[in-house]
Design an enzyme around this catalytic site. Structure first.
Site, PDB file in Angstrom:
ATOM      1  N   HIS A  10       0.796  -1.230   0.000  1.00  0.00           N
ATOM      2  CA  HIS A  10       0.000   0.000   0.000  1.00  0.00           C
ATOM      3  C   HIS A  10       0.838   1.295   0.000  1.00  0.00           C
ATOM      4  O   HIS A  10       0.735   2.150   0.858  1.00  0.00           O
ATOM      5  CB  HIS A  10      -1.096   0.012   1.080  1.00  0.00           C
ATOM      6  CG  HIS A  10      -0.699  -0.350   2.491  1.00  0.00           C
ATOM      7  ND1 HIS A  10       0.259   0.324   3.176  1.00  0.00           N
ATOM      8  CD2 HIS A  10      -1.184  -1.280   3.334  1.00  0.00           C
ATOM      9  CE1 HIS A  10       0.355  -0.193   4.382  1.00  0.00           C
ATOM     10  NE2 HIS A  10      -0.497  -1.159   4.501  1.00  0.00           N
ATOM     11  N   HIS A  46      -3.768  -9.304  15.056  1.00  0.00           N
ATOM     12  CA  HIS A  46      -3.990  -8.177  14.133  1.00  0.00           C
ATOM     13  C   HIS A  46      -4.823  -8.661  12.949  1.00  0.00           C
ATOM     14  O   HIS A  46      -4.549  -9.733  12.396  1.00  0.00           O
ATOM     15  CB  HIS A  46      -2.624  -7.658  13.673  1.00  0.00           C
ATOM     16  CG  HIS A  46      -2.677  -6.485  12.759  1.00  0.00           C
ATOM     17  ND1 HIS A  46      -3.708  -5.577  12.742  1.00  0.00           N
ATOM     18  CD2 HIS A  46      -1.798  -6.065  11.802  1.00  0.00           C
ATOM     19  CE1 HIS A  46      -3.455  -4.648  11.837  1.00  0.00           C
ATOM     20  NE2 HIS A  46      -2.313  -4.926  11.254  1.00  0.00           N
ATOM     21  N   GLU A  74      -5.380  -7.083   9.906  1.00  0.00           N
ATOM     22  CA  GLU A  74      -5.060  -6.697   8.526  1.00  0.00           C
ATOM     23  C   GLU A  74      -4.822  -7.961   7.691  1.00  0.00           C
ATOM     24  O   GLU A  74      -4.304  -8.966   8.170  1.00  0.00           O
ATOM     25  CB  GLU A  74      -3.841  -5.755   8.474  1.00  0.00           C
ATOM     26  CG  GLU A  74      -3.708  -5.114   7.104  1.00  0.00           C
ATOM     27  CD  GLU A  74      -2.780  -3.896   7.063  1.00  0.00           C
ATOM     28  OE1 GLU A  74      -2.124  -3.571   8.079  1.00  0.00           O
ATOM     29  OE2 GLU A  74      -2.721  -3.266   5.976  1.00  0.00           O
ATOM     30  N   ASP A  85      -2.859  -9.143   5.570  1.00  0.00           N
ATOM     31  CA  ASP A  85      -1.600  -9.878   5.415  1.00  0.00           C
ATOM     32  C   ASP A  85      -1.423 -10.911   6.528  1.00  0.00           C
ATOM     33  O   ASP A  85      -0.566 -11.788   6.432  1.00  0.00           O
ATOM     34  CB  ASP A  85      -0.387  -8.937   5.333  1.00  0.00           C
ATOM     35  CG  ASP A  85      -0.340  -7.876   6.406  1.00  0.00           C
ATOM     36  OD1 ASP A  85      -1.404  -7.499   6.920  1.00  0.00           O
ATOM     37  OD2 ASP A  85       0.765  -7.400   6.735  1.00  0.00           O
ATOM     38  N   HIS A  94      -0.690  -0.884  14.658  1.00  0.00           N
ATOM     39  CA  HIS A  94      -1.057   0.363  14.011  1.00  0.00           C
ATOM     40  C   HIS A  94      -2.528   0.404  13.596  1.00  0.00           C
ATOM     41  O   HIS A  94      -2.947   1.332  12.893  1.00  0.00           O
ATOM     42  CB  HIS A  94      -0.150   0.583  12.783  1.00  0.00           C
ATOM     43  CG  HIS A  94      -0.404  -0.385  11.660  1.00  0.00           C
ATOM     44  ND1 HIS A  94      -0.763   0.043  10.393  1.00  0.00           N
ATOM     45  CD2 HIS A  94      -0.418  -1.746  11.598  1.00  0.00           C
ATOM     46  CE1 HIS A  94      -0.941  -0.979   9.605  1.00  0.00           C
ATOM     47  NE2 HIS A  94      -0.742  -2.082  10.303  1.00  0.00           N
ATOM     48  N   ASP A 100       2.706  -6.297  14.195  1.00  0.00           N
ATOM     49  CA  ASP A 100       3.500  -5.500  13.252  1.00  0.00           C
ATOM     50  C   ASP A 100       4.648  -4.749  13.945  1.00  0.00           C
ATOM     51  O   ASP A 100       5.599  -4.325  13.280  1.00  0.00           O
ATOM     52  CB  ASP A 100       2.611  -4.466  12.550  1.00  0.00           C
ATOM     53  CG  ASP A 100       1.801  -5.067  11.406  1.00  0.00           C
ATOM     54  OD1 ASP A 100       2.211  -6.095  10.848  1.00  0.00           O
ATOM     55  OD2 ASP A 100       0.748  -4.500  11.082  1.00  0.00           O
ATOM     56  N   TYR A 141      10.438   0.572   8.084  1.00  0.00           N
ATOM     57  CA  TYR A 141       9.119   0.090   8.515  1.00  0.00           C
ATOM     58  C   TYR A 141       8.486   1.080   9.479  1.00  0.00           C
ATOM     59  O   TYR A 141       7.319   1.457   9.339  1.00  0.00           O
ATOM     60  CB  TYR A 141       9.266  -1.297   9.176  1.00  0.00           C
ATOM     61  CG  TYR A 141       7.947  -1.981   9.368  1.00  0.00           C
ATOM     62  CD1 TYR A 141       7.458  -2.875   8.429  1.00  0.00           C
ATOM     63  CD2 TYR A 141       7.156  -1.721  10.486  1.00  0.00           C
ATOM     64  CE1 TYR A 141       6.234  -3.489   8.581  1.00  0.00           C
ATOM     65  CE2 TYR A 141       5.926  -2.329  10.653  1.00  0.00           C
ATOM     66  CZ  TYR A 141       5.474  -3.220   9.698  1.00  0.00           C
ATOM     67  OH  TYR A 141       4.253  -3.818   9.850  1.00  0.00           O
ATOM     68  N   HIS A 201       6.463  -9.568  10.750  1.00  0.00           N
ATOM     69  CA  HIS A 201       7.206  -9.405   9.489  1.00  0.00           C
ATOM     70  C   HIS A 201       8.700  -9.418   9.782  1.00  0.00           C
ATOM     71  O   HIS A 201       9.165  -8.763  10.722  1.00  0.00           O
ATOM     72  CB  HIS A 201       6.900  -8.059   8.825  1.00  0.00           C
ATOM     73  CG  HIS A 201       5.473  -7.882   8.391  1.00  0.00           C
ATOM     74  ND1 HIS A 201       4.921  -8.550   7.331  1.00  0.00           N
ATOM     75  CD2 HIS A 201       4.490  -7.094   8.885  1.00  0.00           C
ATOM     76  CE1 HIS A 201       3.657  -8.181   7.185  1.00  0.00           C
ATOM     77  NE2 HIS A 201       3.367  -7.298   8.119  1.00  0.00           N
TER      78      HIS A 201
HETATM   79 FE1  FEO Z   1      -0.863  -4.179   9.705  1.00  0.00          FE
HETATM   80 FE2  FEO Z   1       1.346  -6.536   8.749  1.00  0.00          FE
HETATM   81  O1  FEO Z   1      -0.322  -5.733   8.844  1.00  0.00           O
END
Ligand code: FEO
Length: 396
Positions: A24, A78, A80, A82, A145, A164, A192, A225
């Site tokens: 994104h 989380h 999101e 991913d 986040h 994250d 990041y 990540h």
């Molecule tokens: Fe906020 Fe790695 O997704």
């Protein structure tokens, strides 16, 4: 084994995405990983899943350790995509006894997947569950986040599973920080932070204070990540403190685009003025620099100078993109100045100043405009602007 035991009976079972190049708007030019962790205890628990196309990789990894159907709990730190893209299929297959999430996580799961029937168990900061020999303590990390984000802490292993937080977009075959070049790793972590978390720096500061207040003993941080921190836990915590306070050094970033090289010439003259003052400078030509790399350089810079020629009574689209992206990330405490060439109207500098005002930059000059091509006198004025910004950086 493609999985990695990160602590006794705790395994990395995630996926490596070597190909992703855009997240994104963030240039993930070294790929990423979607980390998922499997805790083998009396209750088997899976912490987060992976992006939808990587479901089979996750399943292959789980199969190395157990039958997926034997997983009792899924912990959603989380929502999101991913980390939850394959969650519906995983729940369908596993039929877990419980799906743990924060109160905001529950709402987010409902609005993403529209499944009222999943066996949700809502947990808040301070709640804990036992897996048998291991305990999981939850800590909500709202707006780090997303509203739903939370950390999971396993005290018996001094392990923080941090969603994250403390992550990096970097695809590697290695799993731990001490297996890669630490400078490169810290650069990925800074990128990041700058691109994902900078806007939430006040929350990050409070969270770091909360973690200190709770006295959590942490000897490993496992983010969702990138690499897992085990050697440089203190280093990444200290860096997060610095980034969250938006600490800057004597550094300027000169961001510019150019039409017929006049604004570029102005940028180079400004550079010489900054150099004379002994300032560390990054020249970021928008034709060759990605917005996310520029934001990374802005993270620890005291000043940012923006240069654009005027096009159609405005600035070049690349600069508008850059300023929109940067404004969204809410950098604080920056010194700023605008410059640019023009043909007949010259509004670019005014528009850049408007952006800087909205970002509460300390604008140390009304902005430099040069008609068409700079003269020797114009070069001197640009050089002087560099000197002026340099002195402001040093507080002179
Ligand atoms: Fe906020 Fe790695 O997704």
């Amino acid at each position: 084994m493609a999985t990695t035991e990160i602590k006794k009976n705790i395994h990395w079972v995630g996926a490596v995405d070597w190909d992703i190049r855009d997240f994104h708007g963030y240039s993930t030019n070294k790929g990423s990983t979607y980390n998922s962790y499997l805790v083998m205890d009396e209750k088997i628990a899976l912490f987060d899943t992976v992006k939808k196309p990587f479901k089979n990789e996750l399943l292959h990894h789980i199969h190395e350790l157990t039958e997926p159907e034997k997983i009792d709990y899924i912990i959603v730190n989380h929502v999101e995509m991913d980390h939850t893209g394959c969650l519906p299929e995983m729940i369908e297959l596993i039929k877990p006894e419980k799906v743990f999430c924060s109160p905001m996580g529950h709402k987010a799961l409902l609005s993403h997947f529209h499944r009222e029937d999943w066996p949700y168990e809502i947990v808040k900061s301070g709640d804990s569950i036992s897996l048998g020999r291991k305990t999981v303590q939850f800590l909500e990390t709202k707006m780090l986040h997303w509203p739903d984000s939370m950390f999971s802490y396993i005290p018996e292993d001094k392990l923080l599973i941090s969603s994250d937080g403390f992550g990096q977009h970097w695809a590697t075959s290695e799993r731990f920080d001490d297996e890669v070049n630490m400078n490169e790793l810290m650069a990925h972590a800074a990128k990041y932070y700058a691109n994902i978390l900078l806007i939430f720096s006040p929350n990050a500061r409070k969270l770091l204070e909360k973690v200190a207040e709770l006295g959590l003993e942490i000897d490993m941080i496992a983010p969702d990540h990138g690499l897992i921190w085990r050697k440089n836990v203190a280093g990444i915590l200290e860096s997060y403190g610095r980034w969250a306070r938006q600490e800057a050094r004597e550094k300027a970033v000169v961001v510019f685009d150019t039409m017929w090289h006049s604004t570029e010439k102005m940028a180079k003259a400004i550079y010489k003025g900054l150099l004379k003052e002994g300032i560390s400078i990054k020249m970021m030509d928008l034709q060759v620099s990605h917005r996310s790399d520029i934001v990374t350089e802005v993270l620890d810079a005291r000043a940012v100078l923006f240069g654009s020629p005027t096009l159609n009574n405005g600035m070049l689209p690349t600069m508008a993109d850059m300023l929109t992206y940067l404004k969204g990330l809410r950098p604080t405490g920056k010194i700023g100045a605008a410059f640019g060439s023009f043909g007949w109207s010259g509004e670019a500098v005014k528009h850049i100043n408007n952006y800087m005002e909205k970002m509460k930059f300390d604008i140390v000059d009304p902005g430099l405009k040069v008609k068409n091509v700079p003269t020797h006198e114009d070069y001197q004025v640009c050089f002087d602007l560099g000197v002026k910004v340099g002195k402001a950086i040093k507080g002179e």
